[in-house]
Design a protein around this motif. Structure first.
Motif, PDB file in Angstrom:
ATOM      1  N   THR A 198       0.848  -1.177   0.000  1.00 42.83           N
ATOM      2  CA  THR A 198       0.000   0.000   0.000  1.00 42.83           C
ATOM      3  C   THR A 198       0.887   1.231   0.000  1.00 42.83           C
ATOM      4  N   ILE A 199       0.521   2.199  -0.772  1.00 44.34           N
ATOM      5  CA  ILE A 199       1.254   3.453  -0.790  1.00 44.34           C
ATOM      6  C   ILE A 199       0.284   4.542  -0.362  1.00 44.34           C
ATOM      7  N   PHE A 200       0.752   5.472   0.433  1.00 44.87           N
ATOM      8  CA  PHE A 200      -0.086   6.546   0.925  1.00 44.87           C
ATOM      9  C   PHE A 200       0.316   7.844   0.236  1.00 44.87           C
ATOM     10  N   ILE A 201      -0.588   8.392  -0.529  1.00 43.37           N
ATOM     11  CA  ILE A 201      -0.349   9.634  -1.249  1.00 43.37           C
ATOM     12  C   ILE A 201      -1.318  10.662  -0.693  1.00 43.37           C
ATOM     13  N   ILE A 203      -3.795   0.899  -3.427  1.00 46.80           N
ATOM     14  CA  ILE A 203      -3.249  -0.451  -3.560  1.00 46.80           C
ATOM     15  C   ILE A 203      -2.353  -0.499  -4.794  1.00 46.80           C
ATOM     16  N   LEU A 204      -1.167  -1.056  -4.621  1.00 48.64           N
ATOM     17  CA  LEU A 204      -0.220  -1.188  -5.732  1.00 48.64           C
ATOM     18  C   LEU A 204      -0.439  -2.513  -6.448  1.00 48.64           C
ATOM     19  N   THR A 205      -0.286  -2.478  -7.755  1.00 54.58           N
ATOM     20  CA  THR A 205      -0.277  -3.729  -8.506  1.00 54.58           C
ATOM     21  C   THR A 205       1.087  -4.372  -8.315  1.00 54.58           C
ATOM     22  N   LEU A 206       1.206  -5.639  -8.638  1.00 53.61           N
ATOM     23  CA  LEU A 206       2.482  -6.332  -8.523  1.00 53.61           C
ATOM     24  C   LEU A 206       3.532  -5.649  -9.392  1.00 53.61           C
ATOM     25  N   LYS A 251       4.720  -2.475  -7.654  1.00 53.47           N
ATOM     26  CA  LYS A 251       5.571  -2.790  -6.505  1.00 53.47           C
ATOM     27  C   LYS A 251       6.957  -3.232  -6.957  1.00 53.47           C
ATOM     28  N   GLN A 252       7.025  -4.109  -7.940  1.00 57.13           N
ATOM     29  CA  GLN A 252       8.315  -4.560  -8.462  1.00 57.13           C
ATOM     30  C   GLN A 252       9.084  -3.403  -9.073  1.00 57.13           C
ATOM     31  N   SER A 253       8.369  -2.507  -9.711  1.00 60.05           N
ATOM     32  CA  SER A 253       8.995  -1.366 -10.345  1.00 60.05           C
ATOM     33  C   SER A 253       9.604  -0.425  -9.304  1.00 60.05           C
ATOM     34  N   ILE A 254       8.893  -0.203  -8.214  1.00 59.28           N
ATOM     35  CA  ILE A 254       9.415   0.643  -7.135  1.00 59.28           C
ATOM     36  C   ILE A 254      10.662   0.015  -6.525  1.00 59.28           C
ATOM     37  N   GLU A 255      10.610  -1.292  -6.292  1.00 64.83           N
ATOM     38  CA  GLU A 255      11.759  -1.992  -5.719  1.00 64.83           C
ATOM     39  C   GLU A 255      12.968  -1.911  -6.651  1.00 64.83           C
ATOM     40  N   GLY A 279       2.720   2.979 -14.037  1.00 63.44           N
ATOM     41  CA  GLY A 279       1.455   3.253 -13.366  1.00 63.44           C
ATOM     42  C   GLY A 279       0.902   4.625 -13.670  1.00 63.44           C
ATOM     43  N   GLY A 280       1.677   5.441 -14.376  1.00 66.28           N
ATOM     44  CA  GLY A 280       1.190   6.765 -14.738  1.00 66.28           C
ATOM     45  C   GLY A 280       0.237   6.687 -15.913  1.00 66.28           C
ATOM     46  N   GLU A 281      -0.441   7.783 -16.165  1.00 66.21           N
ATOM     47  CA  GLU A 281      -1.408   7.806 -17.262  1.00 66.21           C
ATOM     48  C   GLU A 281      -0.732   7.623 -18.614  1.00 66.21           C
ATOM     49  N   GLU A 282       0.425   8.224 -18.787  1.00 66.79           N
ATOM     50  CA  GLU A 282       1.151   8.124 -20.056  1.00 66.79           C
ATOM     51  C   GLU A 282       2.442   7.355 -19.817  1.00 66.79           C
ATOM     52  N   GLU A 283       2.301   6.066 -19.577  1.00 63.36           N
ATOM     53  CA  GLU A 283       3.451   5.233 -19.272  1.00 63.36           C
ATOM     54  C   GLU A 283       4.402   5.157 -20.463  1.00 63.36           C
ATOM     55  N   LEU A 284       5.687   5.260 -20.164  1.00 64.14           N
ATOM     56  CA  LEU A 284       6.709   5.189 -21.210  1.00 64.14           C
ATOM     57  C   LEU A 284       6.873   3.754 -21.692  1.00 64.14           C
ATOM     58  N   ARG A 285       7.518   3.606 -22.832  1.00 65.11           N
ATOM     59  CA  ARG A 285       7.788   2.252 -23.303  1.00 65.11           C
ATOM     60  C   ARG A 285       8.835   1.618 -22.389  1.00 65.11           C
TER      61      ARG A 285
END
Length: 90
Positions: free
Chosen positions: A9-12, A18-21, A24-28, A65-71
């Protein structure tokens, strides 16, 4: 925007999300790459080009996870091996 992360869970702004897998992997991965760059600053462990490649992948992970996710962007296998060796040393 301040963010704090627990297991999944991330608090903004005080609101839980809730984070998707994938997120979460991307943040790590982004934190791992940041740590590798931070620990090797001022050394010649990575070349300037390798540091640029690592930062480019970090930029990709920051956009997940952003609206305009990069490749998708991924560093070379040789550089990944170098990061793995560094992880074992640190």
């Amino acid at each position: 925007m301040n963010a704090m992360m627990s297991t999944s869970t991330i608090f903004i702004g005080g609101e839980p999300a809730i984070l998707t897998l994938k997120e979460k992997q991307s943040i790590e991965r982004e934190l791992y790459l940041y740590h590798a760059l931070y620990r090797t600053r001022g050394t010649e462990y990575f070349t300037a080009g390798e540091r640029i490649s690592i930062n480019q992948e970090r930029g990709y992970h920051l956009s997940v996870g952003g609206e305009e996710e990069l490749r998708a962007y991924q560093i070379s296998k040789d550089l990944e091996l170098k990061l793995t060796v560094l992880k074992k040393v640190l």
